[in-house]
Scaffold this active site. Structure first.
Site, PDB file in Angstrom:
ATOM      1  N   GLY A  44      41.787  50.659  44.512  1.00  0.00           N
ATOM      2  CA  GLY A  44      42.185  49.886  45.692  1.00  0.00           C
ATOM      3  C   GLY A  44      42.976  50.649  46.736  1.00  0.00           C
ATOM      4  O   GLY A  44      43.035  50.236  47.895  1.00  0.00           O
ATOM      5  N   ASP A 103      51.018  42.701  42.036  1.00  0.00           N
ATOM      6  CA  ASP A 103      50.802  41.279  41.744  1.00  0.00           C
ATOM      7  C   ASP A 103      51.860  40.870  40.706  1.00  0.00           C
ATOM      8  O   ASP A 103      52.972  40.515  41.059  1.00  0.00           O
ATOM      9  CB  ASP A 103      49.360  41.135  41.260  1.00  0.00           C
ATOM     10  CG  ASP A 103      48.939  39.716  40.975  1.00  0.00           C
ATOM     11  OD1 ASP A 103      49.588  38.786  41.465  1.00  0.00           O
ATOM     12  OD2 ASP A 103      47.947  39.516  40.250  1.00  0.00           O
ATOM     13  N   ASP A 159      39.390  44.584  46.646  1.00  0.00           N
ATOM     14  CA  ASP A 159      38.079  44.022  46.365  1.00  0.00           C
ATOM     15  C   ASP A 159      38.132  42.677  45.680  1.00  0.00           C
ATOM     16  O   ASP A 159      39.166  42.242  45.163  1.00  0.00           O
ATOM     17  CB  ASP A 159      37.322  44.973  45.424  1.00  0.00           C
ATOM     18  CG  ASP A 159      37.885  44.929  44.004  1.00  0.00           C
ATOM     19  OD1 ASP A 159      39.115  45.081  43.859  1.00  0.00           O
ATOM     20  OD2 ASP A 159      37.116  44.710  43.055  1.00  0.00           O
TER      21      ASP A 159
HETATM   22  P1  IMP Z   1      49.598  43.759  38.514  1.00  0.00           P
HETATM   23  O1  IMP Z   1      49.646  44.646  37.314  1.00  0.00           O
HETATM   24  O2  IMP Z   1      49.489  42.314  38.137  1.00  0.00           O
HETATM   25  O3  IMP Z   1      50.720  43.986  39.493  1.00  0.00           O
HETATM   26  O4  IMP Z   1      48.210  44.025  39.184  1.00  0.00           O
HETATM   27  C1  IMP Z   1      48.010  44.894  40.172  1.00  0.00           C
HETATM   28  C2  IMP Z   1      46.533  45.174  40.350  1.00  0.00           C
HETATM   29  O5  IMP Z   1      45.705  43.991  40.276  1.00  0.00           O
HETATM   30  C3  IMP Z   1      46.347  45.703  41.728  1.00  0.00           C
HETATM   31  O6  IMP Z   1      46.492  47.095  41.757  1.00  0.00           O
HETATM   32  C4  IMP Z   1      44.943  45.246  42.074  1.00  0.00           C
HETATM   33  O7  IMP Z   1      44.014  46.198  41.619  1.00  0.00           O
HETATM   34  C5  IMP Z   1      44.746  43.977  41.317  1.00  0.00           C
HETATM   35  N1  IMP Z   1      44.984  42.783  42.175  1.00  0.00           N
HETATM   36  C6  IMP Z   1      45.949  41.857  42.009  1.00  0.00           C
HETATM   37  N2  IMP Z   1      45.862  40.888  42.940  1.00  0.00           N
HETATM   38  C7  IMP Z   1      44.822  41.224  43.727  1.00  0.00           C
HETATM   39  C8  IMP Z   1      44.223  40.601  44.885  1.00  0.00           C
HETATM   40  O8  IMP Z   1      44.639  39.544  45.393  1.00  0.00           O
HETATM   41  N3  IMP Z   1      43.146  41.237  45.415  1.00  0.00           N
HETATM   42  C9  IMP Z   1      42.645  42.404  44.909  1.00  0.00           C
HETATM   43  N4  IMP Z   1      43.178  43.024  43.837  1.00  0.00           N
HETATM   44  C10 IMP Z   1      44.254  42.438  43.235  1.00  0.00           C
HETATM   45 MG    MG Z   2      45.319  48.523  42.308  1.00  0.00          MG
END
Ligand code: IMP
Ligand code: MG
Length: 178
Positions: A44, A103, A159
């Protein structure tokens, strides 16, 4: 195939202005005469990192890691795995992790843990987006672009099932890839 056009959340102009501002701050904060090692989190980050790196006035090398967060379906487990190691040696470097979106925070928390254990001279984090309402792991974001609501956001590298990455703006779609 997706047919709906994502609803505009952050315009191309707003993103570009913010990326320039982040690049300016990152460059200013870089110790004089030192080189940064940007570590982008695939996939991303690729557009954000491309734009950000071209606006830095500080010297920077660029590397990547790939991580898998929570597989395809289990969004809440928080299990993260390193799928691709950085090529560079982290020890003694001024490392800046570059993420598309934080996230729950599990991915960034994990990466800060493993890279921090490798003896960098400094370790900072930069994320284009953050969903504050979903934060489960407390993790510091030194350079943040925008806070976004708890919706699935796409575009500018982000994405939904590998689609929409090429949009120049950040939009929201009603689906999530899960
Ligand atoms: P975390 O470990 O929950 O913070 O997730 C982070 C990863 O989830 C990011 O690097 C993204 O690849 C993916 N992600 C989380 N939310 C979204 C979104 O709304 N759109 C696209 N990718 C997301
Ligand atoms: Mg990511």
């Amino acid at each position: 195939m997706p047919t709906t056009k994502p609803e505009l959340l952050i315009s191309e102009e707003s993103i570009q202005a913010r990326v320039s501002e982040l690049a300016r701050r990152i460059s200013e904060d870089c110790p004089a005469g030192e080189e940064l090692l940007l570590v982008g989190v695939l996939r991303g980050c690729f557009i954000f990192l491309a734009d950000l790196s071209r606006r830095l006035t500080a010297q920077a090398r660029i590397d990547f890691v790939a991580l898998s967060s929570y597989g395809q379906a289990t969004r809440t487990t928080g299990a993260v795995r390193l799928l691709m190691e950085p090529r560079a040696d982290i020890e003694g470097k001024h490392v800046l992790i570059v993420e598309d979106i934080v996230d729950t925070g599990h991915t960034l928390h994990y990466l800060v843990g493993i890279l921090g254990a490798r003896g960098p001279a400094s370790l900072k984090t930069c994320a284009l987006l953050r969903k504050p309402s979903r934060m489960e792991k407390k993790v510091t974001i030194d350079y943040l672009g925008f806070d976004v609501p708890d919706r699935w956001v796409v575009g500018y590298g982000l994405d939904c099932a590998d689609r929409y990455r090429g949009l120049p703006y950040i939009g929201v779609v009603n689906a999530s890839p899960e």
